[in-house]
Design a protein around this motif. Sequence first.
Motif: not given
Length: 285
Positions: A11-14, A19-20, A22-27
Amino acid sequence: MTESTALYDIPGPHARRRHLLYGLASTAVILALAGWFLHLLFDTEQFTSTKWSPFLYEGIQELLLEGLGNTLKAFAYASVLSLALGAVLAAGRLSEHRVLRWTSTLLVEFFRAMPVLVMIFFIFVALKVQPLPALVAGLTLYNGSVLAEVFRTGIHAVARGQGEAAYALGMRKTQVMTYVLVPQAVRAMLPAIISQLVVALKDTSLGFLITYEEFLHAGKLIASNLDYDLPFIPVVLVISPIYIGMCMLLSWFATWVARRERRDPKTKAVDVAPAEPGTLLPGAQ
């Protein structure tokens, strides 16, 4: 750094930023649900001392430990008998004799399609069997029929050339199954076997419906006690983690065994006798 493959690109920077997020939202969603659940428990006064006081009494603790012991005893019987029955039915389905093969197929399909609770009730009520044998028999018939399909599929998953090579060496069918096919099929069958044993462990909780004094039956006696203001939720919060822990322990054991099976066999150095002059062939100088 991980290299990209045909199925996955780095994965590139975007993409990493997405992904970050998505992870924060899921948490955040998970924490919100957990907070809402805890709020409901506190709002309905599930953590009051009256509801949790039963677990401080020695008699209640002995009742839970006895129920847990009965659960493990039923699971031990059912797991051993299910493995044995599954092996017998799988051998029957793999037999070259048509009558034996058809009979085994009929038994497997029948017991696999029947609800396990119906079989337990039938054995307990119609056949008038005691609670523990009725529970073990129902679990054995159902899980044994499922394991029979697991064993048969595992044997068929081995490359055909393995069996053909063994037959070419003059081995009998029993020897081919015992020394060639089954050892190779164990690696493929092991996760499914452990998963089915987890199902058997959870299904032991059906014993409380036929008055078998297992772990859930002990929890039901405590939860229905009016003296402690019906501590149903505290009982669930105590019993559920124990069931989950036992299932996770079985899953961990399966993972450990599978990892051990995947390891390359270790070889040790063997002392070799020094070469000595042998008998010369006739005419040799």
